[in-house]
Design an enzyme around this catalytic site. Structure first.
Site, short mmCIF file in Angstrom:
data_model
loop_
_atom_site.label_atom_id
_atom_site.label_comp_id
_atom_site.label_asym_id
_atom_site.label_seq_id
_atom_site.Cartn_x
_atom_site.Cartn_y
_atom_site.Cartn_z
N TYR A 121 43.24 47.14 35.70
CA TYR A 121 42.89 47.19 37.13
C TYR A 121 44.17 47.52 37.87
CZ TYR A 121 38.56 44.61 35.95
OH TYR A 121 37.35 44.21 35.42
N PRO A 181 31.70 45.71 42.04
CA PRO A 181 31.94 45.75 40.59
C PRO A 181 33.28 45.18 40.12
CG PRO A 181 32.15 47.94 41.52
CD PRO A 181 31.67 47.06 42.63
N LYS A 212 30.83 41.31 37.33
CA LYS A 212 29.94 40.15 37.30
C LYS A 212 28.45 40.49 37.40
CE LYS A 212 32.80 36.86 36.74
NZ LYS A 212 32.98 36.69 35.32
N HIS A 246 37.47 41.62 23.70
CA HIS A 246 38.75 41.74 24.41
C HIS A 246 39.33 40.35 24.69
CE1 HIS A 246 38.39 46.12 26.06
NE2 HIS A 246 38.05 46.02 24.79
N TYR A 255 37.09 35.18 35.28
CA TYR A 255 36.74 36.46 34.65
C TYR A 255 35.83 36.22 33.43
CZ TYR A 255 37.45 41.34 33.33
OH TYR A 255 37.27 42.68 33.05
#
Ligand code: APR
Ligand code: PHB
Length: 420
Positions: free
Chosen positions: A211, A303, A307, A82, A401
């Site tokens: 998200y 979550p 990580k 991704h 991220y």
């Protein structure tokens, strides 16, 4: 003083690993590659472990580690790279182009369950020993030069002598509890909500993760493959899985996804549904004498940001390198640095996961008055504006991220410790 009973079977290894989750299995594999023999003791069955559904976003550091461990073949074929993900703020979609924002870093979308399956198969094929379905695991004398672990399997009691013990037995394991309370400093935040997750054999609603921050609460659209989806809803801690029929889940998810995304949603029967509480937790130090805490045994992250597994893998990487230095004679006391090195990374990931969670969830704080609530809402609106509408803000999200902040940091730290 512990005395060996006549019935007790004696075993010996260099590293006794407690727990065959991803941490224990990856550590076992990396150590075996370095010629350091190890035995794993696990409470559950292999089948049970593979039934657990966990997140599935792997940082590049973990991808490289799996390659080093020789367990990346299937991931390279079946995983999806991704280049970005989305954050939808009250219905407006913002793309975080992680590849562009981080000079080329990406993440691998490949389920933790599959990582675990690959590690289990690799361990089996090298013939390394794992005692599944073991009970009464007790750690002894980690502050002496001859620590050992006792356990029972199939009615037979075992005594495993070893040089070091790796506690990879998760948050509820025995390892952390084996460190005397007065030596442990524990930090914890329990969030006032949970995540209700649903897995279904339906195509994902989008090519990348979304998200979603909404007035109805947080939602996440994730995936395992082009035919399997994973979705989450923020729910009150008082909710039970039985309260949520599949239909109720899909109906609520549709309300939380941006409208154009919701129109594309393909629903179907759930193949797994569960509620997980959200927790931030760190135990300092992460070692006591010859016992080391690794992964969830030492720390938990919420979550948001995926990580958990990545952090566990970085503990494993650090510990395996230090053990190698100790055994190859380069630096006999190298393992003494484990906790200090690992904790630097841990706190980075803890802060990022806490911050992402705060930014994206809806909070009902009974302790705040109306004006304080409104003020906090303004802070959050400004926080989101900066991080979603400005390149600098998006970069802050992207580098964390993909893990580059902590990797760069860790590398500097590791160089200081002569680890690289
Ligand atoms: N004796 C032996 N084994 C035990 C004991 C015990 N007393 N207690 C727990 N275990 C085993 C569990 O059955 C489990 O298989 O230890 C293993 C711990 O595995 P995980 O909980 O998956 O922890 P870890 O390997 O550190 O994985 C970290 O998993 O929870 C996620 O977010 C986390 O993704 C991260 C990853
Ligand atoms: C998941 O796919 O389960 C997942 C992905 C990203 C997260 C959390 C969970 O941040």
């Amino acid at each position: 003083m512990f005395s060996t009973s006549i019935k007790m079977q004696s075993l010996k290894t260099k590293i006794a690993i407690i727990g065959a989750g991803p941490s224990g299995l990856l550590l076992g594999q990396l150590l075996a590659k370095k010629g350091i023999d190890n035995i794993i003791i696990e409470r559950a069955s292999g089948e049970y472990i593979l039934g657990r559904i966990r997140a599935g976003i792997l940082e590049q550091g973990l991808v490289s580690l799996l390659a080093e461990a020789g367990v990346d073949e299937r991931m390279k074929k079946e995983g999806h790279i991704h280049d970005g993900f989305e954050i939808a703020h009250y219905g407006k979609r913002h793309r975080i182009d992680i590849k562009a924002l981080t000079n080329g870093s990406t993440v691998m979308c490949y389920g933790q369950t599959e990582v675990t399956r690959d590690l289990m198969q690799a361990r089996q094929s090298i013939g390394a020993t794992t005692y599944y379905e073991s009970s009464d695991v007790v750690i002894h004398e980690q502050n002496s030069n001859s620590p050992f672990v006792t356990f029972t399997k199939n009615g037979i009691e075992y005594k495993l002598d070893c040089d070091y013990i790796a506690g990879c037995d998760g948050f509820h394991g025995v390892s952390r509890q084996s460190i005397p309370k007065e030596k442990r400093n524990e930090f914890e935040r329990i969030y006032p909500f949970g995540w209700l997750g649903l897995l279904s054999d339906t195509p994902p609603v989008a090519d990348e993760l979304i998200y979603c921050k909404t007035k109805r609460g947080f939602a996440l659209a994730s995936m395992r493959s082009s035919t399997r989806s994973r979705y989450y809803l923020q729910v009150p801690l008082t909710d039970k899985v039985e309260d949520w029929s599949d239909d109720a889940f899909w109906a609520e998810l549709k309300k939380r996804l941006p409208e154009d995304v919701a129109e594309m949603l393909i629903t179907g029967p759930s193949i797994e549904k569960s509620i997980a509480p959200l927790r931030s937790f760190v135990c300092e130090p992460m070692q006591d004498g010859r016992l080391f805490l690794v992964g969830d045994a030492a720390h938990i992250v919420p979550p948001t940001g995926a990580k958990g597994l990545n952090l566990a893998a970085s503990d494993v990487s650090t510990l395996s390198k230090l053990l190698d230095k100790t055994y190859n004679g380069e630096e006999p006391d190298a393992v003494a640095k484990y906790s200090e090195i690992a904790l630097k990374r841990v706190w980075h990931a803890e802060r990022f996961s806490w911050w992402m969670s705060n930014m994206l969830h809806e909070y009902d704080d009974d302790n705040m008055n109306e004006n304080e609530t409104k003020t906090l809402e303004r802070f959050m609106a400004s926080e989101l504006d900066f991080h979603l509408n400005y390149e600098e803000g998006k970069k802050v999200i992207a580098i964390q991220y993909v893990g580059t902040v902590s990797y760069t940091h860790l590398r500097a730290h590791e160089t200081k410790a002569n680890l690289v």
